[in-house]
Design a protein around this motif. Sequence first.
Motif, PDB file in Angstrom:
ATOM      1  N   PRO A  98     -24.675 -34.413 -71.757  1.00 11.77           N
ATOM      2  CA  PRO A  98     -23.841 -33.712 -70.764  1.00 11.77           C
ATOM      3  C   PRO A  98     -24.388 -32.393 -70.239  1.00 11.77           C
ATOM      4  O   PRO A  98     -24.252 -32.113 -69.053  1.00 11.77           O
ATOM      5  CB  PRO A  98     -22.526 -33.494 -71.526  1.00 11.77           C
ATOM      6  N   ILE A  99     -25.015 -31.572 -71.086  1.00 15.62           N
ATOM      7  CA  ILE A  99     -25.480 -30.256 -70.590  1.00 15.62           C
ATOM      8  C   ILE A  99     -26.754 -30.391 -69.752  1.00 15.62           C
ATOM      9  O   ILE A  99     -26.773 -29.942 -68.603  1.00 15.62           O
ATOM     10  CB  ILE A  99     -25.658 -29.235 -71.739  1.00 15.62           C
ATOM     11  N   PRO A 100     -27.834 -31.019 -70.278  1.00 18.79           N
ATOM     12  CA  PRO A 100     -29.038 -31.105 -69.426  1.00 18.79           C
ATOM     13  C   PRO A 100     -28.819 -31.888 -68.126  1.00 18.79           C
ATOM     14  O   PRO A 100     -29.487 -31.618 -67.128  1.00 18.79           O
ATOM     15  CB  PRO A 100     -30.077 -31.804 -70.323  1.00 18.79           C
ATOM     16  N   SER A 101     -27.853 -32.827 -68.137  1.00 15.76           N
ATOM     17  CA  SER A 101     -27.619 -33.577 -66.901  1.00 15.76           C
ATOM     18  C   SER A 101     -26.677 -32.838 -65.951  1.00 15.76           C
ATOM     19  O   SER A 101     -26.361 -33.334 -64.871  1.00 15.76           O
ATOM     20  CB  SER A 101     -27.048 -34.963 -67.232  1.00 15.76           C
ATOM     21  N   GLY A 102     -26.190 -31.681 -66.368  1.00 11.85           N
ATOM     22  CA  GLY A 102     -25.380 -30.839 -65.490  1.00 11.85           C
ATOM     23  C   GLY A 102     -23.916 -31.222 -65.425  1.00 11.85           C
ATOM     24  O   GLY A 102     -23.166 -30.697 -64.611  1.00 11.85           O
ATOM     25  N   ARG A 103     -23.473 -32.107 -66.323  1.00 10.09           N
ATOM     26  CA  ARG A 103     -22.071 -32.538 -66.265  1.00 10.09           C
ATOM     27  C   ARG A 103     -21.130 -31.552 -66.958  1.00 10.09           C
ATOM     28  O   ARG A 103     -19.951 -31.480 -66.641  1.00 10.09           O
ATOM     29  CB  ARG A 103     -21.928 -33.932 -66.894  1.00 10.09           C
ATOM     30  N   VAL A 104     -21.655 -30.802 -67.947  1.00  9.24           N
ATOM     31  CA  VAL A 104     -20.835 -29.796 -68.628  1.00  9.24           C
ATOM     32  C   VAL A 104     -21.619 -28.487 -68.656  1.00  9.24           C
ATOM     33  O   VAL A 104     -22.770 -28.468 -69.095  1.00  9.24           O
ATOM     34  CB  VAL A 104     -20.508 -30.230 -70.081  1.00  9.24           C
ATOM     35  N   PRO A 105     -20.999 -27.369 -68.200  1.00 12.87           N
ATOM     36  CA  PRO A 105     -21.685 -26.073 -68.287  1.00 12.87           C
ATOM     37  C   PRO A 105     -21.900 -25.687 -69.760  1.00 12.87           C
ATOM     38  O   PRO A 105     -21.040 -25.975 -70.607  1.00 12.87           O
ATOM     39  CB  PRO A 105     -20.715 -25.110 -67.611  1.00 12.87           C
TER      40      PRO A 105
END
Lengths: 312, 54
Positions: free
Chosen positions: A88-95
């Motif tokens: 989620p984080i590296p793919s930009g879905r969660v800050p």
Amino acid sequence: MADASYTTPAGEYDTQLGDYFALLKPRVMSLVVFTALVGLLAAPQSVHPVIAFASILFVAIGAGASGALNMWWDADIDAVMRRTAKRPIPSGRVPAGEALSLGLALSGLSVMMLALSANLLAAGLLAFTIFFYAVIYSMWLKRSTPQNIVIGGAAGAFPPVIGWVIATGSFSVEAWLMFALIFMWTPPHFWALALFMKSDYDDADVPMLTVTHGRRATRVHVIVYTILLTLLAVGTGFTAIGGPFYLATAVVLNALFLKGAVDISRRDEMAAEADGYKVEKKFFRLSLWYLFAHFGMILVEAMLRPVGLGGW
Amino acid sequence: MTFRPEHELHKRRKGRNIGVGLMLAAFVVLVLALTFTKVTSGDFELPKAGEVAD
């Protein structure tokens, strides 16, 4: 405040509930739930089903919290590794900040609630496990030593001990045997993965054994740790948590596991490249069944004991 | 009295908000069940009046 302040620019991704759930590493959580449940049910004291359910749930939430903290800290290396780039984080879905907040909030909630539902010792052990995984493993060991997963494996080994402590309120040799099983299983499991995820750890500058000592040394380490694990796993069959069903399963599985490790240690990189790391991948898949079956059999022995069939 | 029309943001986040709501409700039920179990099981005793005063 104007409504406009709430709007996100067109095309910007709105974090969904599933993205937050993915932060909790659900697959690791399922292993934690299973091993903690086995620890709880194998213990000599019985626990009220509601208290058992709630306590295991809080252990799972604690495990998820440590997963979120791990993803927050490791976002930079996750981004360059193929296996983790879609997290989620590296793919930009969660800050990243939200992942940190979620991890901290769930850590506090899970420890506090476990103290209320079970006991302070279990809650303290859960707090230590979260600290060990997020700080000792993720922040310190992972980027500094090739022994990262050897020592860090302890974090994944605590859940059955927590389960046992939820039921009994104290430690015992049997609980530490279950701890040792997972602790000794972790290195060959991850080194097999590191062998066939060829350049991932290299790219991310993570000092896995394959990177620091080479692939030949990693293959030797796999066989050494597997021999130690085999002795421990079969030996556990003769203890209070073992029994005939466990022992029969352990003998078969450990023979297969040992054969897999021998095959890995005898191969060189050319042979592995030629068949696409077939042996290493097979060993990795077997390692998942290996752990599941051993804990499954500890559970079977515990369930059969009241009817006079389980145990020795 | 008129209700303000639903903001576009609320529509987009409806699924997420319902999910959070359900989780909070489940947590409340769980705490209630835990409390009930603890209070009705043998190991829970209310302190005696004298002990409270001490």
